[in-house]
Design a protein around this motif. Structure first.
Motif, short mmCIF file in Angstrom:
data_model
loop_
_atom_site.label_atom_id
_atom_site.label_comp_id
_atom_site.label_asym_id
_atom_site.label_seq_id
_atom_site.Cartn_x
_atom_site.Cartn_y
_atom_site.Cartn_z
N ASP A 36 -0.91 -0.65 2.69
CA ASP A 36 0.38 0.05 2.84
C ASP A 36 1.32 -0.20 1.67
O ASP A 36 1.86 0.76 1.09
N GLN A 92 0.00 1.63 -1.50
CA GLN A 92 0.22 3.08 -1.49
C GLN A 92 1.70 3.41 -1.63
O GLN A 92 2.07 4.39 -2.26
N GLU A 93 2.54 2.61 -1.04
CA GLU A 93 3.99 2.83 -1.11
C GLU A 93 4.49 2.68 -2.54
O GLU A 93 5.37 3.44 -2.98
N ASP A 138 -0.61 7.40 -3.10
CA ASP A 138 -1.82 7.49 -2.28
C ASP A 138 -3.10 7.53 -3.11
O ASP A 138 -4.11 6.91 -2.74
N TYR A 162 -6.77 4.46 8.59
CA TYR A 162 -5.31 4.54 8.51
C TYR A 162 -4.81 4.95 7.13
O TYR A 162 -3.95 5.82 6.99
N ASN A 163 -5.37 4.33 6.08
CA ASN A 163 -4.83 4.56 4.73
C ASN A 163 -5.48 5.73 3.99
O ASN A 163 -4.84 6.37 3.16
N LYS A 168 -5.75 9.06 7.50
CA LYS A 168 -4.45 9.44 8.04
C LYS A 168 -3.44 9.77 6.94
O LYS A 168 -2.72 10.77 7.02
N LYS A 169 -3.38 8.96 5.90
CA LYS A 169 -2.35 9.14 4.89
C LYS A 169 -2.71 10.12 3.79
O LYS A 169 -1.82 10.63 3.09
N LYS A 227 -2.92 14.28 7.17
CA LYS A 227 -1.63 13.66 7.49
C LYS A 227 -1.11 14.07 8.86
O LYS A 227 -0.24 13.40 9.42
#
Length: 537
Positions: free
Chosen positions: A116, A119-120, A124, A361-362, A365-366, A370
């Motif tokens: 997280d 990616q932040e 991504d 999740y990463n 999902k991201k 999305k």
């Protein structure tokens, strides 16, 4: 050697207990899903693990088959000895530094996975590239510890190792798939308790065997081989420190660690759990050290194993199960096998959950979908567990080769991912350009350093590189050097990119990674400069 029927029955009972515990934890997880998001329950246990379960699952994850087998092997090797055992000290340092510097930043923003903050900070796309080293590391780790279990079962039970690999993998996949972190954590409690009791039961029998000399005497006197306490020659000190730094710092940047940090009910509890896990990890290495010392102090000709010795037969990597088999009564060796099986499963389920959590999740999902619902992400996570677990099970049949691949991927995590995580958490001004430069330079330097276990000769000979038995050995601390170069590259390149774009040395339209702009069609260059707090001069 005939089939060890009592041992086989004992192992079956242990596997049944583990599976039942995992299924009960899965039922407990489903109850908690009623009030919380399903993915949050599966990945971080609803953020409410108590300190007891947290301590046991964190320790059990690190104290795996590679830890207890590898520690005994290094103590036994006449070329190494106790002086070269890094794992207990290194893992303790991992948890202490993790608690001091990484727990609060990770928990303050309620991250779900280790990826997280990456990616932040870096976006991504770069985050997905950084996902590759830990993904490979988790798969190879899963495979290597299954392989070690297969070899152990073959020695003690005289059962085909392939069968134990398949059964272990299927058991782990099943309860991890159904219960996520809850199943992993609660089975870790059973597994660590079993390890703790079983290994300490084996130690007195091995120490008192008539074929073994007093280990206090052989620690400093040469008898059957060199003193097992070992020594560090001055020319190897830099390499010794490099290996210790690799284990201490490289162990932080893994999802398996942060999964437990983020699952604790509070930051204070997470820190306390981390500190205590470091102490318990070090304690769990003591039985393996003693068993390795016994092996080095044994006249193998007085046992049914005979001569040549395990070292001469190139079976030093199997020294722990060999001691259990030939220096302990049958029922005691079975208890030791249970300890090894527990160690393997406690690490295997964690690596499987780690890789599938980050992918679902990463990545899924991201990046890929999305708009995916919580339930959809959970099913993707379960499917990835099956696929990744099957891949790891297949690789386990490669035995030593997959262990070497895991070790190399672990070094890549240290050289590449650790500096990226440090920058994302502590230097938020770094950007994707610095991240990409640090990644590729770190990756290149590490490969140029060579890898003897995979027969990759070094293309870059650092100071002190020597040739021993047609094999180059890097005495220079090149792993830590590579990590520091990667860290420096991220910081310097990020600063240069910021200056070049914000000072208009390069036109903002060349910012292909959108590090300094949101939408070029809607913002002027002056507005973009204000967003990052810089004024045009």
């Amino acid at each position: 050697m005939a089939l060890n029927v009592p041992g086989l029955i004992a192992v079956i009972i242990f596997y049944a207990m583990t599976l039942v515990t995992g299924l009960w934890a899965a039922w407990k997880a489903r109850r908690n899903e009623r009030n919380k998001r399903q993915t949050e329950v599966a990945i971080v246990g609803g953020r409410n693990l108590n300190i007891f379960v947290g301590l046991f699952t964190t320790t059990a994850t690190w104290v795996g088959g590679a830890y207890i087998n590898g520690t005994a092997e290094i103590v036994y090797l006449p070329t190494k000895g106790l002086a070269w055992v890094h794992a207990p000290l290194g893992f303790a340092a991992t948890f202490i530094m993790g608690a001091l510097f990484f727990v609060k930043p990770m928990r303050s923003k309620k991250y779900v996975t280790m990826m997280d903050p990456l990616q932040e900070t870096f976006g991504d796309t770069m985050g997905s590239i950084l996902f590759i080293p830990p993904l490979l590391g988790d798969i190879f780790w899963f495979a290597s510890i299954l392989a070690s279990l297969g070899a152990t079962v073959r020695v003690i039970l005289d059962v085909n190792g392939y069968l134990s690999i398949i059964i272990s993998a299927c058991t782990v996949i099943l309860y991890t798939l159904l219960g996520g972190l809850y199943s992993v954590a609660y089975t870790d409690v059973i597994q660590l308790l079993f390890m703790l009791v079983s290994l300490w039961i084996c130690v007195p029998f091995a120490l008192l065997n008539s074929a073994s000399e007093n280990i206090a005497y052989t620690a400093v006197h040469e008898l059957y081989q060199g003193p097992w306490i070992g020594n560090i020659q001055p020319k190897y000190i830099a390499r010794w420190l490099d290996d210790l730094a690799f284990l201490s710092l490289g162990g932080i940047a893994w999802q398996t660690y942060f999964q437990r940090v983020l699952a604790a009910s509070s930051s204070k509890q997470a820190m306390v759990t981390s500190y205590l896990s470091g102490v318990l990890c070090a304690i769990m290495g003591i039985p393996s050290i003693l068993i390795g010392a016994v092996a080095a102090s044994t006249d193998w000709n007085q046992t049914s194993y005979g001569l040549p010795t395990p070292y001469e037969r190139d079976e030093a990597n199997m020294i722990l199960p060999l001691v259990l088999q030939y220096l302990c009564p049958t029922y005691v060796s079975v208890a030791g096998l249970g300890a090894i099986a527990a160690a393997v499963m406690s690490s295997a389920d964690s690596s499987l959950l780690s890789a599938s959590s980050m992918f679902a999740y990463n990545i899924y999902k991201k990046m890929l979908r999305k708009t995916a619902s919580d339930r959809e992400v959970l099913w993707v996570m379960r499917l990835s567990m099956v696929l990744l677990g099957s891949a790891g099970m297949g690789l386990a049949f490669l035995s030593n080769s997959v262990y070497d691949l895991w070790f190399l991927s672990g070094e890549l995590v240290y050289a590449i991912l650790f500096p990226q995580l440090c920058c994302a958490l502590f230097i938020p001004s770094t950007n994707v350009y610095g991240s990409a430069a640090g990644f590729f330079l770190g990756f290149t330097l590490r490969l140029l350093g060579g890898e003897n276990s995979l027969k990759i000769p070094p293309a870059l000979h650092y100071p002190g590189c020597i040739l021993v038995n047609d094999t180059y050995i890097q005495l220079f601390p090149f792993k830590t050097f590579t990590m520091l170069v990667s860290l420096t590259t991220i910081i310097v390149t990020s600063y240069l990119a910021r200056v070049l774009f914000m000072k208009k040395i390069l036109p903002i339209r060349w910012d292909v990674c959108n590090a300094f702009q949101k939408d070029p069609s809607q913002h002027s260059e002056n507005e973009l400069e204000e967003q990052v707090g810089l004024q045009t001069t």
